[in-house]
Design a protein around this motif. Structure first.
Motif, PDB file in Angstrom:
ATOM      1  N   ASP A 336       0.848  -1.188   0.000  1.00 54.37           N
ATOM      2  CA  ASP A 336       0.000   0.000   0.000  1.00 54.37           C
ATOM      3  C   ASP A 336       0.889   1.245   0.000  1.00 54.37           C
ATOM      4  O   ASP A 336       2.121   1.162  -0.117  1.00 54.37           O
ATOM      5  CB  ASP A 336      -0.969  -0.017   1.183  1.00 54.37           C
ATOM      6  CG  ASP A 336      -0.252   0.019   2.541  1.00 54.37           C
ATOM      7  OD1 ASP A 336       0.958   0.348   2.589  1.00 54.37           O
ATOM      8  OD2 ASP A 336      -0.906  -0.278   3.556  1.00 54.37           O
ATOM      9  N   GLU A 337       0.279   2.423   0.150  1.00 58.91           N
ATOM     10  CA  GLU A 337       1.021   3.683   0.080  1.00 58.91           C
ATOM     11  C   GLU A 337       2.097   3.787   1.154  1.00 58.91           C
ATOM     12  O   GLU A 337       3.119   4.456   0.969  1.00 58.91           O
ATOM     13  CB  GLU A 337       0.052   4.863   0.203  1.00 58.91           C
ATOM     14  CG  GLU A 337      -0.916   5.030  -0.970  1.00 58.91           C
ATOM     15  CD  GLU A 337      -0.233   5.514  -2.229  1.00 58.91           C
ATOM     16  OE1 GLU A 337       0.905   6.017  -2.132  1.00 58.91           O
ATOM     17  OE2 GLU A 337      -0.827   5.381  -3.320  1.00 58.91           O
ATOM     18  N   SER A 338       1.891   3.110   2.276  1.00 61.53           N
ATOM     19  CA  SER A 338       2.868   3.180   3.366  1.00 61.53           C
ATOM     20  C   SER A 338       3.991   2.162   3.225  1.00 61.53           C
ATOM     21  O   SER A 338       4.952   2.171   3.995  1.00 61.53           O
ATOM     22  CB  SER A 338       2.164   2.969   4.711  1.00 61.53           C
ATOM     23  OG  SER A 338       1.739   1.615   4.840  1.00 61.53           O
ATOM     24  N   GLY A 339       3.865   1.253   2.244  1.00 61.77           N
ATOM     25  CA  GLY A 339       4.868   0.215   2.056  1.00 61.77           C
ATOM     26  C   GLY A 339       4.520  -1.097   2.727  1.00 61.77           C
ATOM     27  O   GLY A 339       5.286  -2.064   2.642  1.00 61.77           O
ATOM     28  N   ALA A 340       3.360  -1.156   3.394  1.00 61.60           N
ATOM     29  CA  ALA A 340       2.940  -2.390   4.053  1.00 61.60           C
ATOM     30  C   ALA A 340       2.429  -3.399   3.025  1.00 61.60           C
ATOM     31  O   ALA A 340       1.755  -3.030   2.058  1.00 61.60           O
ATOM     32  CB  ALA A 340       1.842  -2.085   5.076  1.00 61.60           C
ATOM     33  N   ALA A 341       2.752  -4.673   3.254  1.00 59.62           N
ATOM     34  CA  ALA A 341       2.341  -5.728   2.331  1.00 59.62           C
ATOM     35  C   ALA A 341       0.831  -5.955   2.403  1.00 59.62           C
ATOM     36  O   ALA A 341       0.232  -5.921   3.476  1.00 59.62           O
ATOM     37  CB  ALA A 341       3.076  -7.019   2.649  1.00 59.62           C
ATOM     38  N   LEU A 342       0.229  -6.194   1.227  1.00 59.93           N
ATOM     39  CA  LEU A 342      -1.202  -6.469   1.134  1.00 59.93           C
ATOM     40  C   LEU A 342      -1.426  -7.946   0.855  1.00 59.93           C
ATOM     41  O   LEU A 342      -0.528  -8.653   0.385  1.00 59.93           O
ATOM     42  CB  LEU A 342      -1.834  -5.613   0.032  1.00 59.93           C
ATOM     43  CG  LEU A 342      -1.758  -4.093   0.221  1.00 59.93           C
ATOM     44  CD1 LEU A 342      -2.303  -3.373  -1.004  1.00 59.93           C
ATOM     45  CD2 LEU A 342      -2.527  -3.670   1.472  1.00 59.93           C
ATOM     46  N   GLY A 343      -2.638  -8.418   1.119  1.00 65.42           N
ATOM     47  CA  GLY A 343      -2.954  -9.822   0.932  1.00 65.42           C
ATOM     48  C   GLY A 343      -3.514 -10.128  -0.445  1.00 65.42           C
ATOM     49  O   GLY A 343      -3.711  -9.234  -1.277  1.00 65.42           O
ATOM     50  N   PRO A 344      -3.778 -11.408  -0.726  1.00 66.14           N
ATOM     51  CA  PRO A 344      -4.339 -11.832  -2.013  1.00 66.14           C
ATOM     52  C   PRO A 344      -5.619 -11.073  -2.343  1.00 66.14           C
ATOM     53  O   PRO A 344      -6.481 -10.859  -1.483  1.00 66.14           O
ATOM     54  CB  PRO A 344      -4.618 -13.328  -1.794  1.00 66.14           C
ATOM     55  CG  PRO A 344      -3.629 -13.734  -0.745  1.00 66.14           C
ATOM     56  CD  PRO A 344      -3.511 -12.560   0.174  1.00 66.14           C
ATOM     57  N   GLY A 345      -5.708 -10.634  -3.604  1.00 67.65           N
ATOM     58  CA  GLY A 345      -6.904  -9.959  -4.082  1.00 67.65           C
ATOM     59  C   GLY A 345      -6.937  -8.469  -3.845  1.00 67.65           C
ATOM     60  O   GLY A 345      -7.777  -7.762  -4.412  1.00 67.65           O
ATOM     61  N   GLU A 346      -6.031  -7.950  -3.020  1.00 68.58           N
ATOM     62  CA  GLU A 346      -6.025  -6.513  -2.747  1.00 68.58           C
ATOM     63  C   GLU A 346      -5.169  -5.787  -3.780  1.00 68.58           C
ATOM     64  O   GLU A 346      -4.090  -6.255  -4.153  1.00 68.58           O
ATOM     65  CB  GLU A 346      -5.483  -6.245  -1.345  1.00 68.58           C
ATOM     66  CG  GLU A 346      -6.346  -6.789  -0.218  1.00 68.58           C
ATOM     67  CD  GLU A 346      -5.803  -6.388   1.141  1.00 68.58           C
ATOM     68  OE1 GLU A 346      -6.257  -5.364   1.672  1.00 68.58           O
ATOM     69  OE2 GLU A 346      -4.925  -7.103   1.673  1.00 68.58           O
ATOM     70  N   VAL A 347      -5.646  -4.623  -4.239  1.00 64.33           N
ATOM     71  CA  VAL A 347      -4.928  -3.842  -5.240  1.00 64.33           C
ATOM     72  C   VAL A 347      -3.882  -2.967  -4.572  1.00 64.33           C
ATOM     73  O   VAL A 347      -4.181  -2.220  -3.632  1.00 64.33           O
ATOM     74  CB  VAL A 347      -5.898  -2.958  -6.053  1.00 64.33           C
ATOM     75  CG1 VAL A 347      -5.116  -2.063  -7.019  1.00 64.33           C
ATOM     76  CG2 VAL A 347      -6.885  -3.813  -6.818  1.00 64.33           C
ATOM     77  N   GLY A 348      -2.661  -3.077  -5.044  1.00 64.25           N
ATOM     78  CA  GLY A 348      -1.575  -2.251  -4.534  1.00 64.25           C
ATOM     79  C   GLY A 348      -0.452  -2.173  -5.542  1.00 64.25           C
ATOM     80  O   GLY A 348      -0.546  -2.699  -6.658  1.00 64.25           O
ATOM     81  N   GLU A 349       0.642  -1.528  -5.157  1.00 68.12           N
ATOM     82  CA  GLU A 349       1.778  -1.351  -6.051  1.00 68.12           C
ATOM     83  C   GLU A 349       2.713  -2.557  -5.973  1.00 68.12           C
ATOM     84  O   GLU A 349       2.947  -3.107  -4.892  1.00 68.12           O
ATOM     85  CB  GLU A 349       2.546  -0.084  -5.677  1.00 68.12           C
ATOM     86  CG  GLU A 349       3.715   0.228  -6.599  1.00 68.12           C
ATOM     87  CD  GLU A 349       4.439   1.523  -6.233  1.00 68.12           C
ATOM     88  OE1 GLU A 349       5.392   1.896  -6.949  1.00 68.12           O
ATOM     89  OE2 GLU A 349       4.053   2.155  -5.216  1.00 68.12           O
ATOM     90  N   ILE A 350       3.239  -2.964  -7.123  1.00 68.56           N
ATOM     91  CA  ILE A 350       4.227  -4.043  -7.147  1.00 68.56           C
ATOM     92  C   ILE A 350       5.575  -3.510  -6.684  1.00 68.56           C
ATOM     93  O   ILE A 350       6.063  -2.500  -7.189  1.00 68.56           O
ATOM     94  CB  ILE A 350       4.381  -4.634  -8.564  1.00 68.56           C
ATOM     95  CG1 ILE A 350       3.069  -5.253  -9.051  1.00 68.56           C
ATOM     96  CG2 ILE A 350       5.494  -5.676  -8.591  1.00 68.56           C
ATOM     97  CD1 ILE A 350       3.158  -5.771 -10.477  1.00 68.56           C
ATOM     98  N   ALA A 351       6.171  -4.201  -5.716  1.00 67.20           N
ATOM     99  CA  ALA A 351       7.535  -3.919  -5.284  1.00 67.20           C
ATOM    100  C   ALA A 351       8.379  -5.161  -5.556  1.00 67.20           C
ATOM    101  O   ALA A 351       7.913  -6.291  -5.377  1.00 67.20           O
ATOM    102  CB  ALA A 351       7.570  -3.553  -3.804  1.00 67.20           C
ATOM    103  N   ILE A 352       9.614  -4.954  -5.997  1.00 68.33           N
ATOM    104  CA  ILE A 352      10.462  -6.067  -6.455  1.00 68.33           C
ATOM    105  C   ILE A 352      11.822  -6.013  -5.766  1.00 68.33           C
ATOM    106  O   ILE A 352      12.421  -4.941  -5.622  1.00 68.33           O
ATOM    107  CB  ILE A 352      10.662  -6.016  -7.984  1.00 68.33           C
ATOM    108  CG1 ILE A 352       9.315  -6.128  -8.705  1.00 68.33           C
ATOM    109  CG2 ILE A 352      11.599  -7.126  -8.451  1.00 68.33           C
ATOM    110  CD1 ILE A 352       9.410  -5.964 -10.202  1.00 68.33           C
ATOM    111  N   ARG A 353      12.305  -7.190  -5.377  1.00 65.72           N
ATOM    112  CA  ARG A 353      13.646  -7.331  -4.807  1.00 65.72           C
ATOM    113  C   ARG A 353      14.297  -8.552  -5.447  1.00 65.72           C
ATOM    114  O   ARG A 353      13.638  -9.557  -5.676  1.00 65.72           O
ATOM    115  CB  ARG A 353      13.562  -7.507  -3.295  1.00 65.72           C
ATOM    116  CG  ARG A 353      14.908  -7.654  -2.604  1.00 65.72           C
ATOM    117  CD  ARG A 353      14.756  -7.611  -1.091  1.00 65.72           C
ATOM    118  NE  ARG A 353      14.049  -8.795  -0.571  1.00 65.72           N
ATOM    119  CZ  ARG A 353      13.800  -8.994   0.715  1.00 65.72           C
ATOM    120  NH1 ARG A 353      14.159  -8.086   1.610  1.00 65.72           N
ATOM    121  NH2 ARG A 353      13.171 -10.087   1.113  1.00 65.72           N
ATOM    122  N   GLY A 354      15.587  -8.467  -5.756  1.00 68.17           N
ATOM    123  CA  GLY A 354      16.262  -9.629  -6.321  1.00 68.17           C
ATOM    124  C   GLY A 354      17.513  -9.260  -7.091  1.00 68.17           C
ATOM    125  O   GLY A 354      17.888  -8.082  -7.192  1.00 68.17           O
TER     126      GLY A 354
END
Length: 498
Positions: A336-354
């Protein structure tokens, strides 16, 4: 891994007579291409190019591109691929920002590039289809062993499209590209030396450069080049070269599908089709797979992620309409906007690490910190994830239309309009609205010979989608603005002023 060019050396050593590049009926072997790159690398060193120096490539899809690309890496340089259609002011920024010492340029673009090089002093070197023209570089001994580079050294600087302000140069390392290309070759497309990969994506773009050229070289496959995408040329190349792996963006698949010549195309050689760059409309995918009996696997990535982050992987269930799951070496989460992880089905921004995430933006620590504030790269793309780990793009964060407090995702509306039998292409964008702030608009390209009116398409859409989502303004266009890969540029779609 010490230098990305080692992949070319390894494949050329194993199979020097195997075709590396096929174009226009000619087949250029790995051994010959490696020798050309080694000689040019020596000439670059003799001309003053030292490890870490930047070299720009402003070339179409011709053999000169891989020659100059690998030569620069072999000399220890950093490649700056650039769109040949850039204008002098844009070129000036790229040259000045990157500090490019040399630019290898196709003759058609030399005049514009020379204007753009006035401030930076970048040396402009014209090229023919096989490489630089004689007389512009000093002659040096071939560099047959690639210059030692660290895994985290920058290999290429890829400038982003600049949707917000000036373009930023994503620094991709030798390890970034090698690992991503290897996974594309082995885990996703499962390319072998017997394969022929379709090279219709521009090599100056990260998709064509890594998933096309680099993956083919790692696997020892052939790359069938088309100088600039044209559906008729693509159809001929599939037939004549017996292409087994096609890489493209959705508009390329749609163009091939809708071209009259496709009706007689023998596409039986096609084994794997991979799509990325933008969301694949369900209707285009269904029709292409049905017509050519070839499955399209959809994935997702960005310049900053080398590029591939997710894919519908072979050997696992394919979920149409999704971008698949995270590839090996890559993690995703929805936040979400604060950077907290969202659960299945919730719309949010994709964040990637790797290990595919860029080193940072060239000479721009502030932008790097904003994009990767906590080790996770913020993509700006909105998506959901299901219980099985498959991601579905909802839209670009910046493309979302806020209509009177209600979120409208352009892709959802586009998907519906694409199912109309008389619609060839559509782009849904925000249009100003005095009362609501933003409203929904749609630019539509109708199929040739279509008798349906724009007003009828609008009414048809209204009957099939929520009232707040259907486009209040609809207008017809001859074509939609597209980027170098054929991706529709929503930011350049504007409603008529009347």
């Amino acid at each position: 891994m010490t230098n990305l060019a080692t992949n070319l050396l390894n494949t050329a050593s194993k199979q020097p007579d195997a075709t590396m590049i096929a174009m226009g009926g000619k087949h250029l072997p790995y051994g010959m291409m490696y020798q050309a790159a080694a000689k040019l690398a020596g000439d670059l060193r003799a001309s003053g190019i030292e490890p870490g120096d930047r070299v720009a490539l402003i070339l179409p899809n011709v053999p000169a591109f891989p020659v100059t690309f690998f030569a620069t890496l072999m000399a220890g340089g950093i490649v700056v691929p650039m769109n040949p259609l850039l204008k002098a002011g844009e070129i000036d920024f790229f040259f000045t920002n990157s500090g490019a010492k040399i630019a290898f340029v196709w003759p058609d673009f030399v005049e514009e590039v020379t204007k753009g090089a006035a401030n930076s002093g970048t040396q402009v070197i014209p090229c023919d289809p096989m490489g630089p023209l004689a007389g512009h570089l000093a002659s040096g001994e071939p560099i047959t062993e690639p210059t030692e580079r660290a895994d985290d050294d920058t290999a290429i600087i890829l400038y982003t499209s600049g949707t917000t302000g000036r373009p930023k140069g994503a620094e991709l390392t030798h390890a970034n590209i090698h690992l991503n290309a290897t996974r594309c070759a082995l885990d996703i497309a499962q390319i072998t030396p017997d394969d022929v990969v379709m090279g219709c994506l521009p090599l100056f773009h990260v998709f064509g450069l890594v998933v096309g050229l680099q993956a083919a070289v790692i696997a020892g496959a052939s790359l069938a080049l088309i100088p600039r995408f044209d559906p008729a040329d693509a159809i001929k190349t599939i037939a004549n070269e017996r292409v087994t792996v096609m890489l493209g963006v959705p508009t390329m698949y749609a163009a091939v599908l809708n071209h009259p010549d496709s009706d007689s195309l023998d596409a039986s050689s096609l084994r794997t089709c991979c799509s990325g760059g933008s969301a694949m409309p369900h209707e285009v995918q269904r029709a292409f797979e049905e017509k050519f009996d070839a499955q399209i696997l959809e994935g997702y990535g960005l310049s900053e992620t080398s590029p591939v982050a997710t894919f519908n992987l072979p050997g696992r269930p394919t979920k149409s309409g999704t971008i698949g799951m995270a590839i090996p070496g890559c993690e995703l989460k929805i936040i979400d906007e604060s950077g907290a992880a969202l659960g299945p089905g919730e719309v949010g921004e994709i964040a990637i690490r790797g290990d595919n995430v860029m080193k940072g933006y060239w000479d721009n620590p502030q932008a790097t910190a904003e994009a990767i504030p906590d080790g996770w790269f913020r993509t700006g793309d909105l998506a959901t994830v299901d219980e099985d780990g498959y991601y579905t793009i909802v839209d670009r964060k910046k493309d979302m239309i806020l209509r009177g407090g209600m979120n409208v995702y352009p892709r959802e509306v586009e998907e519906l309009i694409y199912t109309h039998p008389d619609v060839l292409e559509v782009a849904v964008v925000a249009v100003p609205d005095e009362l609501l702030g933003e409203n929904v608009g749609a630019a539509i390209v109708m199929r040739p010979g279509a008798t349906t009116t724009i007003a009828e398409v609008q009414e048809w859409t209204k009957e099939r989608i929520a009232a707040y989502k259907y486009p209040r303004r609809v207008w017809q266009v001859e074509e939609l603005p597209k980027g170098p890969t054929g991706k529709v540029l929503r930011r350049e779609v504007h409603a008529p002023t009347t």
